[in-house]
Design a protein around this motif. Structure first.
Motif, PDB file in Angstrom:
ATOM      1  N   LYS A 154     -68.787  53.865  31.622  1.00  0.00           N
ATOM      2  CA  LYS A 154     -68.921  55.308  31.851  1.00  0.00           C
ATOM      3  C   LYS A 154     -67.766  56.045  31.214  1.00  0.00           C
ATOM      4  CE  LYS A 154     -67.176  57.183  35.501  1.00  0.00           C
ATOM      5  NZ  LYS A 154     -66.871  57.710  36.844  1.00  0.00           N
ATOM      6  N   MET A 155     -68.063  57.237  30.784  1.00  0.00           N
ATOM      7  CA  MET A 155     -67.004  58.136  30.348  1.00  0.00           C
ATOM      8  C   MET A 155     -66.818  59.159  31.449  1.00  0.00           C
ATOM      9  SD  MET A 155     -65.579  57.564  27.421  1.00  0.00           S
ATOM     10  CE  MET A 155     -65.128  59.019  26.471  1.00  0.00           C
ATOM     11  N   GLY A 156     -65.600  59.628  31.612  1.00  0.00           N
ATOM     12  CA  GLY A 156     -65.328  60.649  32.616  1.00  0.00           C
ATOM     13  C   GLY A 156     -64.479  61.744  32.029  1.00  0.00           C
ATOM     14  N   LEU A 157     -64.528  62.912  32.650  1.00  0.00           N
ATOM     15  CA  LEU A 157     -63.707  64.050  32.231  1.00  0.00           C
ATOM     16  C   LEU A 157     -63.986  64.441  30.780  1.00  0.00           C
ATOM     17  CD1 LEU A 157     -60.518  62.769  34.074  1.00  0.00           C
ATOM     18  CD2 LEU A 157     -62.315  64.231  34.967  1.00  0.00           C
ATOM     19  N   LYS A 214     -65.223  69.474  34.499  1.00  0.00           N
ATOM     20  CA  LYS A 214     -64.658  68.337  35.228  1.00  0.00           C
ATOM     21  C   LYS A 214     -63.148  68.302  35.097  1.00  0.00           C
ATOM     22  CE  LYS A 214     -65.686  65.196  37.035  1.00  0.00           C
ATOM     23  NZ  LYS A 214     -65.769  64.800  38.443  1.00  0.00           N
ATOM     24  N   MET A 242     -60.687  68.502  38.345  1.00  0.00           N
ATOM     25  CA  MET A 242     -59.812  67.405  38.738  1.00  0.00           C
ATOM     26  C   MET A 242     -58.377  67.588  38.237  1.00  0.00           C
ATOM     27  SD  MET A 242     -62.183  66.235  40.396  1.00  0.00           S
ATOM     28  CE  MET A 242     -61.153  65.152  41.391  1.00  0.00           C
ATOM     29  N   GLU A 244     -72.700  64.082  40.389  1.00  0.00           N
ATOM     30  CA  GLU A 244     -72.616  64.894  39.171  1.00  0.00           C
ATOM     31  C   GLU A 244     -73.790  64.596  38.247  1.00  0.00           C
ATOM     32  OE1 GLU A 244     -68.516  64.147  38.163  1.00  0.00           O
ATOM     33  OE2 GLU A 244     -68.976  62.185  37.372  1.00  0.00           O
ATOM     34  N   GLU A 266     -74.588  60.552  38.684  1.00  0.00           N
ATOM     35  CA  GLU A 266     -73.504  59.629  39.006  1.00  0.00           C
ATOM     36  C   GLU A 266     -72.933  60.005  40.367  1.00  0.00           C
ATOM     37  OE1 GLU A 266     -69.562  57.183  37.853  1.00  0.00           O
ATOM     38  OE2 GLU A 266     -69.647  59.195  37.026  1.00  0.00           O
ATOM     39  N   ILE A 315     -69.634  59.579  42.436  1.00  0.00           N
ATOM     40  CA  ILE A 315     -68.236  59.144  42.319  1.00  0.00           C
ATOM     41  C   ILE A 315     -67.629  59.155  43.718  1.00  0.00           C
ATOM     42  CG2 ILE A 315     -67.791  59.749  39.911  1.00  0.00           C
ATOM     43  CD1 ILE A 315     -66.688  62.440  40.871  1.00  0.00           C
ATOM     44  N   PHE A 365     -55.623  62.672  42.429  1.00  0.00           N
ATOM     45  CA  PHE A 365     -55.010  61.618  41.613  1.00  0.00           C
ATOM     46  C   PHE A 365     -54.451  62.184  40.326  1.00  0.00           C
ATOM     47  CE2 PHE A 365     -59.746  61.530  41.435  1.00  0.00           C
ATOM     48  CZ  PHE A 365     -59.907  62.206  40.233  1.00  0.00           C
ATOM     49  N   THR A 422     -62.065  55.047  37.436  1.00  0.00           N
ATOM     50  CA  THR A 422     -62.597  56.408  37.271  1.00  0.00           C
ATOM     51  C   THR A 422     -63.548  56.809  38.401  1.00  0.00           C
ATOM     52  OG1 THR A 422     -64.447  55.756  35.829  1.00  0.00           O
ATOM     53  CG2 THR A 422     -62.390  56.180  34.734  1.00  0.00           C
ATOM     54  N   SER A 423     -63.182  56.406  39.615  1.00  0.00           N
ATOM     55  CA  SER A 423     -63.932  56.763  40.835  1.00  0.00           C
ATOM     56  C   SER A 423     -65.372  56.254  40.827  1.00  0.00           C
ATOM     57  CB  SER A 423     -63.967  58.290  41.064  1.00  0.00           C
ATOM     58  OG  SER A 423     -62.716  58.870  40.934  1.00  0.00           O
ATOM     59  N   GLY A 452     -70.717  61.326  31.088  1.00  0.00           N
ATOM     60  CA  GLY A 452     -69.780  62.210  31.790  1.00  0.00           C
ATOM     61  C   GLY A 452     -70.476  63.417  32.396  1.00  0.00           C
ATOM     62  N   GLY A 453     -69.956  63.862  33.524  1.00  0.00           N
ATOM     63  CA  GLY A 453     -70.551  65.006  34.227  1.00  0.00           C
ATOM     64  C   GLY A 453     -70.495  66.260  33.372  1.00  0.00           C
TER      65      GLY A 453
HETATM   66  C1  OOG Z   1     -63.167  60.974  37.923  1.00  0.00           C
HETATM   67  C2  OOG Z   1     -64.465  60.542  37.321  1.00  0.00           C
HETATM   68  C3  OOG Z   1     -65.006  61.583  36.399  1.00  0.00           C
HETATM   69  C4  OOG Z   1     -67.004  62.384  35.081  1.00  0.00           C
HETATM   70  O1  OOG Z   1     -68.197  62.277  34.816  1.00  0.00           O
HETATM   71  O2  OOG Z   1     -66.308  63.294  34.619  1.00  0.00           O
HETATM   72  C5  OOG Z   1     -66.402  61.371  35.978  1.00  0.00           C
HETATM   73  C6  OOG Z   1     -63.349  61.869  39.108  1.00  0.00           C
HETATM   74  O3  OOG Z   1     -63.650  63.053  38.925  1.00  0.00           O
HETATM   75  O4  OOG Z   1     -63.156  61.390  40.227  1.00  0.00           O
HETATM   76  O5  OOG Z   1     -67.087  60.447  36.330  1.00  0.00           O
END
Ligand code: OOG
Ligand code: MG
Length: 257
Positions: A58-61, A66, A70, A103, A135, A137, A146, A156-157, A228-229
């Protein structure tokens, strides 16, 4: 102080199993770097793979929404296992979660291995199909707070995800500029656009291939890639019916029980 990556990973894994939260790793190790964090994530992956299969990444942020939510500034990656994948239109039991959020995302399924940095066109060629996804999280840190090294260490949660039924073939820009909505009980709670994910969710796969190359990791045929969200994440409560609705791609839903 020397950092014991394996010990930190075991600690985070135990919090995941027990559904408890802990203070940030960076409180004890303020110098924890991003590369240290990915090494902790690798140790955590070994623990997850004792009983589960690696089925994706997965990619995040990857979206501004997002990053702002965060309070962090660059994309991150994590791993997905067979335990995390929920069946389409299935249920998420809150008793197995800590403080989950949902998300709306675009998922890409690969038809080939990826062992190098992908250009946009190469990424298109390696994608079997795209689908909508939700997703879930769930941070192992107190109050979902964090730093970047913390959240990377904590995979990444990542906790659960579900994929929509409709499988869409992709072509140049076909996943860009599509309306993507997160609904709860049929009400829009977040409305975004797939272009909010690095201009085009395909770019998320390119970015992932670049980050993995640096860390000597590869993607395998059949992997699910969460790009990613596209919007901020939303907390859920007992009884919620969550759905992701993506223009031209389809819906995906989840019952929270
Ligand atoms: C980190 C994981 C972020 C996304 O899609 O941006 C993520 C978090 O926000 O806890 O999965
Ligand atoms: Mg996500």
């Amino acid at each position: 102080m020397k950092i014991d990556f394996q010990k930190i990973a075991t600690f985070l894994y135990q919090n995941d199993l027990d559904k408890t939260t802990c203070k940030m790793i960076s409180e004890d190790f303020p110098n924890l770097s991003i590369s240290d964090a990915y090494l902790i994530q690798e140790e955590l992956k070994k623990l997850h793979l004792i009983e589960n299969k690696l089925i994706g990444m997965k990619m995040g942020l990857t979206s501004k929404a997002k990053m702002i939510q965060m309070n962090v500034t660059e994309p991150i990656y994590g791993f997905l296992t067979s335990k995390m994948m929920l069946k389409t239109d299935s249920t998420l039991s809150l008793t197995n979660q800590i403080h989950p959020k949902v998300e709306p995302e675009i998922a890409l399924i690969l038809k080939d291995d990826v062992t190098k940095i992908l250009s946009y066109d190469e990424a298109l060629n390696v994608i079997d199909y795209a689908c909508s996804s939700i997703e879930v999280i769930d941070s192992r840190f107190n109050n979902f707070k964090f730093t970047l090294p913390d959240v990377i260490s904590d995979n990444t949660s990542a906790t659960k995800f579900v994929l929509g039924n409709e499988r869409i073939k992709v072509s140049k820009s076909s996943l860009a500029n599509l309306k993507i909505i997160l609904k709860i009980d049929n009400q829009d709670v977040e409305v975004g656009n797939t272009s909010d994910v690095l201009e085009d969710p395909i770019n998320s796969l390119c970015e992932l291939s670049m980050m993995l190359e640096k860390n000597n990791l590869v993607l395998l045929k059949g992997f699910v890639i969460l790009t990613g969200g596209a919007t901020a994440a939303h907390s859920v409560k007992h009884g919620d019916l969550v759905s992701t609705v993506v223009e031209s791609v389809g819906d995906c839903s989840l019952n929270v029980i």
